[in-house]
Every structure is written in C-alpha cells, then in structure tokens.
Design a protein around this motif. Structure first.
Motif, PDB file in Angstrom:
ATOM      1  N   LEU A 102      15.063  14.973 -17.577  1.00  0.00           N
ATOM      2  CA  LEU A 102      13.793  14.254 -17.471  1.00  0.00           C
ATOM      3  C   LEU A 102      12.962  14.811 -16.325  1.00  0.00           C
ATOM      4  N   SER A 103      13.635  15.163 -15.216  1.00  0.00           N
ATOM      5  CA  SER A 103      12.892  15.516 -14.013  1.00  0.00           C
ATOM      6  C   SER A 103      12.424  16.960 -14.019  1.00  0.00           C
ATOM      7  N   TRP A 104      13.290  17.866 -14.446  1.00  0.00           N
ATOM      8  CA  TRP A 104      12.958  19.284 -14.354  1.00  0.00           C
ATOM      9  C   TRP A 104      13.132  19.978 -15.694  1.00  0.00           C
ATOM     10  N   PHE A 133      19.067  12.769 -16.049  1.00  0.00           N
ATOM     11  CA  PHE A 133      18.132  12.729 -14.918  1.00  0.00           C
ATOM     12  C   PHE A 133      17.491  14.109 -14.716  1.00  0.00           C
TER      13      PHE A 133
END
Lengths: 218, 341
Positions: B111-113, B108
């Motif tokens: 993917l996000s940061w 997560f």
C-alpha cells in the motif's frame, strides 16, 4: 466507555474523524466547527431546558422525556451545523470544499460529544460552558494529533494556513519522496486512532491505579 | 517448529538468491535483521527474551521472500518492523496477534510503496527486453490493454511481447519435437520458465517446485494439515479456470489455472503462511471453510484487484474471520450450551 474519554468518543463520530484527518488543515477546520457548534448548541439547550423546566410545559416537545430532549438537541445542532456550513462556504470556500460531505457530520460529532450534558443536569451555565469547552478541546486535540501523524508520515507534509511568505505547507525532506502512504488510507486512520485510544486508556488506568490521583478504582 | 518452517523455505530462498544475486541476499538479510531488532526493541524493555521461539526470524524471512530483489533496503526493513511492532507486539506478542505479521507487513509495504515494491530484477540467464516484470504482472498489464485476444495466459504473454529465456525455448523445443509433436500437442513458450520459476518476481516465491518440496516436508512431519492448502488452492484453481477468462473477453472456462497456480505467492501463502496456527482456525472443518474463503478472496483480488497478486491481502482479510470460524465449528462440550466451550 467514559464520556470524558475524547478519543474513545471519536469511535462514535468515526466517519468524519477518519476522513478529515488526512491533512492537518482539514482537521483544524473540522475542530473549529465542532467546538463552535458544540458550545453554541450547549448554550442554546441550556436556555431551552431552563425555560421549559421553569414553567409548565406549553408544548408536547417541552416535556422532559429523553426523546424530547434528543429531538430538541437534534434540531438545534443541525441548525447550527448548517449555519457553520453556509458560513464556511461563504468565507472559506477552499476549506468548505475540502471538508465536503463531512462538514454536515459535525452535527453527529456534537451530539455525541454533548451527550448528557445540557438539559439533563442542573448545572450552572458557567460549568456547562467549561465542560463543553473541555470536550471540544479534547476532540480537537485528538483529531489534530491523528492528522499530524497521518499527514507527516503518510504524505511527508504538514499543511497549515498560508500566512504571508509562508506557503502553508511544511515539507519534510526524505519522507516526502517515499512516504508511508498506507497511513493516508482509511485503514491507517483507524490504526492511528487505535493507538491514540490505547495511549489514553493506559494513561487513565495509570492515573486510576495511582492513589495520589484521588479515589483509587479498586 | 518455527525453525523447521524456516528450514523448509531455505531451498526456495536459495534459488532466489541464485537467480537474483547479491541484491536478493541483501533484501533477505535486511528484512530478517529488522524483524529481530524490532522484536528485541519491543520485548527487552519488559524483561522478556523471545527470539528463541523463532517467530521473529520467520516473519522477517517471509517478508524478505515476498519482496522483489531490487527493493531499496528501507522497504523490507519497514515492512518487517511494521509486522513485528504493529501487527504482532501491539496485540500482545506471539499467540495474541489476530493477523499474520508477515502478511500484514507485506500489505503495508504494497500500500505504501507500490513503486519500490515492483523493482524487479531480471533472473540470471533470462532474456531482458523492455521492462523486467514477473509474468503475472505482465499478464495483468497485457489484459488491461486492448486486443488481448488469446486464449491462455502464456499465449497472451507471447503476443504482448513478453520474452522468456533462451533456456526455455531450447528445452521446450526439444520436448516438443521429441515428446509432444507425435501426439499433436505443442507446449507454448514460457511453460518451462514458469514451471521451474526462472522468471522475475519475489525472491522466494518464483520457484514453485522448491516451495512444494518444503511443503511436502511440512505435511509429512504433520506440522501442517492438508485441509487448508488443498481447499485454498483447489478453490482458487476452480474459480480461475471457470471465470478467469472473462476479464480478457475469452468467456467461460478459459482462465488458465495452471499458470496462476505457478505465479505469484500462492503456494507460499497456502502452505507456509495461511496455516499459521495463531491466525487460522483450529478445527479441520474451520480450516476447510477458511481455505475456501481464502481461495475465493485471492481469486477476486488477483483478477479484479490491484494489490499485488492478491495472496497477502486475502490472507490478511481472511485472518479476521478465523476466530469466528473457530466458534462456529468447535465441538460443543456435552452438557453445555455455548458454542465457544
């Protein structure tokens, strides 16, 4: 699966629901298309079935077999979806470009949402309209809710219509710099959809367990 | 048992804190605290207290170990909270999660940061020239560019301008002149740094020897069995050795599996994360197939993918198959017909 369970029904029309819920405005356009096509095709189907059940069947496709009904629904819904697509392209090219390949898939959503509705029950027209409207609103609410969560958290913005001095995009400070980008991906869409289904299931189970809500499901 | 696994990870974590200093300690503390808070927030309202099973602590710990030391505090916090709230508790808590929580949280975050997830800190005593990067990331950057016409990963790194520490050159110089030059061999620069983990990278994954120390203890105590890690690392090493060189235009059998085994979170993933009893198959045959699958996935994701070093993503993907493997490989009870007896 109960047919009055819009988010669960979304699973069947999943592809467009995941693809267009990245921005709120796309979800709004998609919802508008679905509601319009759903309502019009429902009415058309209602009239067609009334016509064919009143008289002797004149054509083979007027016989009341489920396959014939599906074929009719398919043709009517596809025609209306194509009309909506053409209208969108002419009147709102930007929205048409944003929806892209997912605009034709409105037909799928409408077939799923309108399942079992017109032509199978001998409901009065008014109740058909109300029922279809309810399903359309349920679909729209789910889709916009998912889009709101995904865009607000996944991109830090909320994109709406540009109106007067308002540019059309609400920017959420802080979040916009380091958004939870994962929610903008397809996996994030499925995640939001899953939570929406879980919440709606929990609510309906609670309503079923509560005797005040009518006959309890024992 | 969970606490013991955490204990076995302590040497590697200590090495990371020693190398990267206070920021590493902060990242570890934040990720553990976030995991524990998330666990409390999701269980206390239902009248349960589950901190004593150690799973929340371990999840936060592993998330922290995989983070770069320079990550801003909100990234490990969010990754740990996601791991506990979404990956574990949403499915019913420990024992009912189908995906490894720590790996879910890390994927997560990746993917996000992607930016904050690559804020590396130079190791203590390491040479700093240009951007600080773990050798694996530098290798991928070099291979993406034109003209990486060397045969081994370390040679590609050297020719791309990646620098190793002075300690590395001193130690290798001594070993090469005194041990290997009579045999006509010379170890390439960087061997020592990569071997002991004196490089930039995730806090707890840089030191492979210290991770192996903890892994031996787990194997010795029978907490994990050898099938999964051996199959995982073996499959990955074979694939990397045979096909790894194709990407850089070196042809077959030029992948440099040693370098790849010692970089990234492969060892941590193979010994400490993938054998998680909740999300891996129960039978030995299932574990073997699972390991082979993970090795293959990691190879593809690392050499052709873009999501970190491919370990976290492949474990997350592999977890989906674990229940199926259990069904296929479980023994049938005599007299019944179903596989899932």
């Amino acid at each position: 699966m109960k047919s009055e369970d819009p988010p669960a029904l979304l699973f069947l029309g999943l592809c467009p629901a995941i693809a267009v819920s990245v921005r709120v405005i796309d979800a709004l356009w998609m919802s508008a298309g679905v509601m319009l096509v759903l309502l019009l095709s429902g009415l058309a189907m209602e009239l067609l079935s009334r016509e064919s059940s009143g008289n002797e069947a004149r054509h083979s496709f007027d016989r009341g077999s489920p396959a014939a009904r599906w074929m009719r629904a398919l043709v009517v819904t596809s025609f209306l979806t194509a009309s909506f697509e053409a209208g969108l392209l002419a009147l709102a090219p930007a929205a048409s470009a944003a929806l892209g390949i997912y605009a034709p898939l409105i037909a799928v959503n409408c077939l799923v949402l309108g399942r079992g509705m017109p032509g199978t029950h001998n409901l009065p027209t008014r109740r058909t309209v109300v029922g279809l409207l309810g399903r359309g609103i349920g679909f729209a609410a789910s889709l916009v809710a998912i889009a709101l969560v995904r865009e607000a958290l996944g991109a830090g913005t909320i994109t709406l219509f540009a109106l007067g001095g308002f540019g059309g995009t609400i920017v959420i400070p802080m979040l916009v710099e380091q958004p939870l980008r994962a929610l903008g991906f397809a996996g994030g869409g499925l995640l939001c959809l899953g939570y929406l289904v879980a919440v709606s299931r929990a609510i309906s189970r609670r309503a079923a367990a509560n005797p005040a809500g009518g006959e309890a499901a024992q | 048992m969970t606490w013991l696994v955490g204990l076995c990870l302590l040497p590697a974590a200590g090495w990371g804190v020693f190398l990267f200093g206070t920021p590493a300690l902060i990242v570890l503390a934040v990720s553990i605290a976030a995991a524990i808070l998330a666990e409390l927030a999701s269980t206390l309202p239902f009248g349960r207290f589950t901190l004593r099973d150690g799973s929340a602590f371990l999840t936060g710990f592993i998330v922290g170990l995989l983070m770069p030391a320079g990550a801003p505090a909100c990234v490990p916090a969010a990754a740990s909270a996601f791991a506990i709230l979404v990956v574990k508790q949403s499915f019913g808590g420990l024992g009912r999660n189908w995906m490894n929580p720590a790996m879910g949280g890390v994927v997560f975050a990746l993917l996000s940061w992607p930016g904050p997830m690559s804020q590396w800190i130079a190791p203590k005593g390491g040479a700093v020239q240009g951007a600080v990067m773990p050798p694996l990331e530098a290798l991928r950057a070099a291979m993406a560019g034109p003209g990486a016409k060397e045969t081994t990963p370390l040679a590609i790194l050297s020719s791309s301008g990646f620098t190793f520490s002075d300690l590395d050159s001193q130690v290798l110089g001594w070993i090469n002149t005194h041990v290997f030059s009579p045999m006509g061999i010379s170890l390439p620069p960087g061997t020592f740094d990569v071997l002991i983990g004196h490089v930039a990278g995730g806090i707890g994954i840089v030191s492979v020897p210290l991770l192996m120390l903890g892994a031996w203890f787990l194997l010795f105590r029978g907490i994990i069995r050898w099938h999964l890690p051996v199959m995982y690392l073996g499959t990955f090493a074979i694939l990397a050795a045979v096909f790894g060189g194709l990407g850089s235009g070196n042809g077959w059998f030029a992948g440099g599996p040693g370098f790849h085994l010692f970089s990234g979170s492969l060892v941590l993933g193979a010994f400490f994360v993938a054998p998680d009893p909740v999300t891996s198959p129960m039978t030995n045959k299932g574990k073997c197939i699972f390991g082979i699958g993970l090795g293959t996935l990691t190879f593809f994701l690392r050499f052709f993918g873009s999501l970190g070093d491919g370990v976290a993503a492949s474990i997350v993907l592999g977890n989906c198959a674990a229940p199926l493997l259990d069904r296929w490989t479980s023994r049938r009870v005599t007299g019944t017909q179903g596989g899932a007896a």
